[in-house]
Design a protein around this motif. Structure first.
Motif, PDB file in Angstrom:
ATOM      1  N   PHE A 116       0.556  -1.457  -0.052  1.00 52.89           N
ATOM      2  CA  PHE A 116       0.077  -0.101   0.049  1.00 52.89           C
ATOM      3  C   PHE A 116       0.842   1.362  -0.077  1.00 52.89           C
ATOM      4  CE2 PHE A 116      -2.789   3.189   2.098  1.00 52.89           C
ATOM      5  CZ  PHE A 116      -3.667   3.223   1.234  1.00 52.89           C
ATOM      6  N   LEU A 117       2.118   1.067   0.445  1.00 53.68           N
ATOM      7  CA  LEU A 117       3.053   2.308   0.285  1.00 53.68           C
ATOM      8  C   LEU A 117       3.094   3.324  -0.859  1.00 53.68           C
ATOM      9  CD1 LEU A 117       5.138   3.953   2.094  1.00 53.68           C
ATOM     10  CD2 LEU A 117       6.833   2.224   1.187  1.00 53.68           C
ATOM     11  N   PRO A 118       3.001   2.576  -1.952  1.00 56.34           N
ATOM     12  CA  PRO A 118       3.034   3.733  -3.076  1.00 56.34           C
ATOM     13  C   PRO A 118       1.870   4.436  -3.226  1.00 56.34           C
ATOM     14  CG  PRO A 118       3.655   1.430  -3.781  1.00 56.34           C
ATOM     15  CD  PRO A 118       3.205   1.278  -2.491  1.00 56.34           C
ATOM     16  N   ASN A 119       0.787   4.256  -2.812  1.00 57.13           N
ATOM     17  CA  ASN A 119      -0.445   4.946  -2.756  1.00 57.13           C
ATOM     18  C   ASN A 119      -0.266   6.273  -1.959  1.00 57.13           C
ATOM     19  OD1 ASN A 119      -3.159   5.024  -3.779  1.00 57.13           O
ATOM     20  ND2 ASN A 119      -3.592   5.334  -1.465  1.00 57.13           N
ATOM     21  N   ILE A 120       0.557   6.222  -1.062  1.00 57.69           N
ATOM     22  CA  ILE A 120       0.723   7.405  -0.103  1.00 57.69           C
ATOM     23  C   ILE A 120       1.772   8.303  -0.824  1.00 57.69           C
ATOM     24  CG2 ILE A 120      -0.228   6.223   1.812  1.00 57.69           C
ATOM     25  CD1 ILE A 120       2.567   6.070   2.850  1.00 57.69           C
ATOM     26  N   LEU A 121       2.548   7.897  -1.700  1.00 59.49           N
ATOM     27  CA  LEU A 121       3.721   8.671  -2.083  1.00 59.49           C
ATOM     28  C   LEU A 121       3.271   9.711  -3.384  1.00 59.49           C
ATOM     29  CD1 LEU A 121       6.482   5.895  -2.809  1.00 59.49           C
ATOM     30  CD2 LEU A 121       6.120   7.607  -0.861  1.00 59.49           C
ATOM     31  N   SER A 122       3.624  10.717  -3.434  1.00 65.05           N
ATOM     32  CA  SER A 122       3.427  11.935  -4.337  1.00 65.05           C
ATOM     33  C   SER A 122       3.487  11.207  -5.899  1.00 65.05           C
ATOM     34  CB  SER A 122       4.267  13.214  -4.369  1.00 65.05           C
ATOM     35  OG  SER A 122       4.277  13.964  -5.336  1.00 65.05           O
ATOM     36  N   VAL A 123       2.770  11.402  -6.646  1.00 64.57           N
ATOM     37  CA  VAL A 123       2.928  11.055  -7.910  1.00 64.57           C
ATOM     38  C   VAL A 123       4.065  11.729  -8.748  1.00 64.57           C
ATOM     39  CG1 VAL A 123       1.535  10.663 -10.097  1.00 64.57           C
ATOM     40  CG2 VAL A 123       0.099  10.608  -8.067  1.00 64.57           C
ATOM     41  N   LEU A 124       4.297  12.981  -8.634  1.00 66.90           N
ATOM     42  CA  LEU A 124       5.495  13.615  -9.207  1.00 66.90           C
ATOM     43  C   LEU A 124       6.610  13.051  -8.677  1.00 66.90           C
ATOM     44  CD1 LEU A 124       4.125  17.544  -9.461  1.00 66.90           C
ATOM     45  CD2 LEU A 124       4.686  15.990 -11.264  1.00 66.90           C
ATOM     46  N   VAL A 125       6.663  13.010  -7.419  1.00 69.66           N
ATOM     47  CA  VAL A 125       7.937  12.597  -6.886  1.00 69.66           C
ATOM     48  C   VAL A 125       8.232  11.076  -7.242  1.00 69.66           C
ATOM     49  CG1 VAL A 125       9.056  11.747  -4.775  1.00 69.66           C
ATOM     50  CG2 VAL A 125       7.798  13.800  -4.675  1.00 69.66           C
ATOM     51  N   VAL A 126       7.253  10.210  -7.456  1.00 72.50           N
ATOM     52  CA  VAL A 126       7.396   8.979  -7.811  1.00 72.50           C
ATOM     53  C   VAL A 126       7.872   8.991  -9.421  1.00 72.50           C
ATOM     54  CG1 VAL A 126       6.285   6.772  -8.699  1.00 72.50           C
ATOM     55  CG2 VAL A 126       5.937   7.771  -6.311  1.00 72.50           C
ATOM     56  N   GLY A 127       7.422   9.739  -9.961  1.00 76.38           N
ATOM     57  CA  GLY A 127       7.736  10.029 -11.599  1.00 76.38           C
ATOM     58  C   GLY A 127       8.989  10.670 -11.728  1.00 76.38           C
ATOM     59  N   TYR A 128       9.453  11.585 -11.087  1.00 82.64           N
ATOM     60  CA  TYR A 128      10.769  11.863 -11.005  1.00 82.64           C
ATOM     61  C   TYR A 128      11.762  10.954 -10.854  1.00 82.64           C
ATOM     62  CZ  TYR A 128       8.882  16.797 -12.054  1.00 82.64           C
ATOM     63  OH  TYR A 128       8.367  17.887 -12.591  1.00 82.64           O
ATOM     64  N   ILE A 129      11.522  10.254  -9.919  1.00 79.55           N
ATOM     65  CA  ILE A 129      12.530   8.970  -9.381  1.00 79.55           C
ATOM     66  C   ILE A 129      12.657   8.021 -10.359  1.00 79.55           C
ATOM     67  CG2 ILE A 129      12.893   7.023  -7.727  1.00 79.55           C
ATOM     68  CD1 ILE A 129      11.657   8.639  -5.558  1.00 79.55           C
ATOM     69  N   PHE A 130      11.602   7.715 -11.125  1.00 76.74           N
ATOM     70  CA  PHE A 130      11.576   6.777 -12.191  1.00 76.74           C
ATOM     71  C   PHE A 130      12.271   7.281 -13.480  1.00 76.74           C
ATOM     72  CE2 PHE A 130       8.490   4.041  -9.788  1.00 76.74           C
ATOM     73  CZ  PHE A 130       8.701   2.756 -10.397  1.00 76.74           C
ATOM     74  N   ASN A 131      11.982   8.575 -13.607  1.00 78.03           N
ATOM     75  CA  ASN A 131      12.773   9.289 -14.703  1.00 78.03           C
ATOM     76  C   ASN A 131      14.119   9.282 -14.570  1.00 78.03           C
ATOM     77  OD1 ASN A 131      13.784  11.256 -16.798  1.00 78.03           O
ATOM     78  ND2 ASN A 131      12.133  12.474 -16.478  1.00 78.03           N
ATOM     79  N   TYR A 132      14.655   9.340 -13.433  1.00 74.89           N
ATOM     80  CA  TYR A 132      16.079   9.218 -13.311  1.00 74.89           C
ATOM     81  C   TYR A 132      16.484   7.689 -13.424  1.00 74.89           C
ATOM     82  CZ  TYR A 132      20.564   8.971 -10.593  1.00 74.89           C
ATOM     83  OH  TYR A 132      21.754   8.667 -10.471  1.00 74.89           O
ATOM     84  N   LEU A 133      15.691   6.730 -12.914  1.00 77.70           N
ATOM     85  CA  LEU A 133      16.086   5.347 -13.378  1.00 77.70           C
ATOM     86  C   LEU A 133      16.006   4.977 -14.721  1.00 77.70           C
ATOM     87  CD1 LEU A 133      13.811   3.615 -10.600  1.00 77.70           C
ATOM     88  CD2 LEU A 133      16.200   4.025 -10.228  1.00 77.70           C
ATOM     89  N   PHE A 134      14.940   5.454 -15.541  1.00 77.23           N
ATOM     90  CA  PHE A 134      15.037   5.235 -16.762  1.00 77.23           C
ATOM     91  C   PHE A 134      16.185   5.753 -17.579  1.00 77.23           C
ATOM     92  CE2 PHE A 134      10.112   4.370 -16.280  1.00 77.23           C
ATOM     93  CZ  PHE A 134      10.417   2.930 -16.497  1.00 77.23           C
ATOM     94  N   ALA A 135      16.571   7.124 -17.146  1.00 76.03           N
ATOM     95  CA  ALA A 135      17.571   7.612 -17.846  1.00 76.03           C
ATOM     96  C   ALA A 135      19.075   7.562 -17.391  1.00 76.03           C
ATOM     97  CB  ALA A 135      17.110   9.378 -17.705  1.00 76.03           C
ATOM     98  N   ASN A 136      19.272   6.981 -16.407  1.00 72.86           N
ATOM     99  CA  ASN A 136      20.542   6.927 -15.971  1.00 72.86           C
ATOM    100  C   ASN A 136      20.843   5.478 -15.509  1.00 72.86           C
ATOM    101  OD1 ASN A 136      21.784   9.851 -15.649  1.00 72.86           O
ATOM    102  ND2 ASN A 136      19.545   9.985 -14.935  1.00 72.86           N
ATOM    103  N   VAL A 137      20.315   5.179 -14.401  1.00 74.67           N
ATOM    104  CA  VAL A 137      20.534   3.689 -13.742  1.00 74.67           C
ATOM    105  C   VAL A 137      20.245   2.592 -14.876  1.00 74.67           C
ATOM    106  CG1 VAL A 137      19.706   2.056 -11.981  1.00 74.67           C
ATOM    107  CG2 VAL A 137      19.642   4.553 -11.709  1.00 74.67           C
ATOM    108  N   LEU A 138      19.246   2.431 -15.361  1.00 73.07           N
ATOM    109  CA  LEU A 138      18.864   1.080 -16.412  1.00 73.07           C
ATOM    110  C   LEU A 138      19.636   1.192 -17.559  1.00 73.07           C
ATOM    111  CD1 LEU A 138      15.057   0.890 -16.371  1.00 73.07           C
ATOM    112  CD2 LEU A 138      16.505  -0.477 -14.874  1.00 73.07           C
ATOM    113  N   PRO A 139      20.011   2.488 -18.072  1.00 73.34           N
ATOM    114  CA  PRO A 139      21.021   2.231 -19.248  1.00 73.34           C
ATOM    115  C   PRO A 139      22.330   1.866 -18.787  1.00 73.34           C
ATOM    116  CG  PRO A 139      19.661   4.432 -19.467  1.00 73.34           C
ATOM    117  CD  PRO A 139      19.396   3.857 -18.025  1.00 73.34           C
TER     118      PRO A 139
END
Length: 278
Positions: free
Chosen positions: A96-119
């Motif tokens: 249930f934890l992801p539901n209480i997180l800010s959508v924008l914060v989650v989006g920016y974190i995944f943006n970093y993952l997609f752009a830097n960590v995964l490549p």
């Protein structure tokens, strides 16, 4: 006691909505002190606007795929958590934890993952698919948005399914076990019919929320590359408040509202009929 709430709702919801409908029949740019009535011209030009049509196609594709995925995953997780496993309450809190997180914060974190960590990880492991930023690919950027949206939406849907599973009488499973029913037969003939109302709620809410996708797109792609992932909400915001098309996008908002309302009502009617059939 309800008067203050009604006044607040009318002030910040009903009155602005009526204003938006009114402005949709004008050519107001959102800043000028004067405007002219143009009738149905804004609605007429909307159906000829390629950007509007593309945003609707993208949003419908995204919403349909995300709704299906989130309900399959949420139901699977709920069924797993409903079994007699250790630390059940702990895992419920984790999911249930992801539901209480800010959508924008989650989006920016995944943006970093997609752009830097995964490549970087893809280069080290020699996996070509991961070596490039998916958000920069015009054909596949929408998949990144689907991943983030589904991951976060699963939290709320899982809790609803867990609530529904608690309403299934254990005696039904005991009786079916005496008849030699398999787990699949138990699910299809007992579990799913009993939680059908919760399935209806999850499907309607998920589709509505995904049709209104905005924050995830802003944080991950900003509507790009180009306009490949521009949702309806983002188009209305960008063109209406930043592009001087306030009245034009007000008309788009009215159509958008009608589309969401029609889809939600159709879902409820169809799924409630399925509940009776089950």
């Amino acid at each position: 006691m309800t008067v203050p709430a009604v006044l607040l709702f009318a002030t910040f919801h009903t009155f602005p909505a009526i204003q938006g409908i009114f402005y949709s029949f004008t050519n107001w740019d959102g800043l000028s002190l004067t405007y002219d009535f143009v009738g149905l011209k804004n609605y007429y030009y909307l159906f000829q606007d390629e950007n509007v049509l593309h945003s609707y196609l993208f949003t419908f594709k995204f919403a349909l795929i995300s709704t299906i995925l989130v309900n399959i995953l949420s139901l699977a997780i709920a069924l797993g958590l409903n079994e007699n496993i250790k630390l059940k309450n702990f895992f419920r809190a984790v999911y249930f934890l992801p539901n209480i997180l800010s959508v924008l914060v989650v989006g920016y974190i995944f943006n970093y993952l997609f752009a830097n960590v995964l490549p970087l990880l893809g280069e080290k492991l020699g996996i070509g698919v991961l070596a490039t930023n998916i958000l920069g690919n015009e054909k596949w950027a929408w998949l990144g948005i689907v991943v983030v949206a589904v991951w976060q939406a699963c939290a709320f849907n899982t809790i609803l399914y867990l609530t529904g599973l608690q309403t299934v009488p254990p005696e039904l499973y005991e009786a079916s076990s005496l008849d030699g029913a398999s787990k699949w037969q138990n699910f299809w003939h007992i579990t799913f019919p009993m939680i059908a109302p919760f399935f209806t709620i999850n499907m309607v809410l998920a589709m509505k929320n995904f049709l209104m996708v905005f924050d995830q797109v802003v944080a991950l792609t900003g509507g790009g590359p180009g306009r490949a992932t521009e949702s309806i909400s983002l188009l209305i915001y960008n063109s209406g408040f930043q592009g001087g098309e306030f009245a034009y996008q007000s008309a788009n908002s009215v159509i958008y509202f009608i589309v969401i309302m029609v889809i939600s009502i159709a879902q409820i009617k169809f799924l409630q009929k399925r509940e009776v059939d089950l």
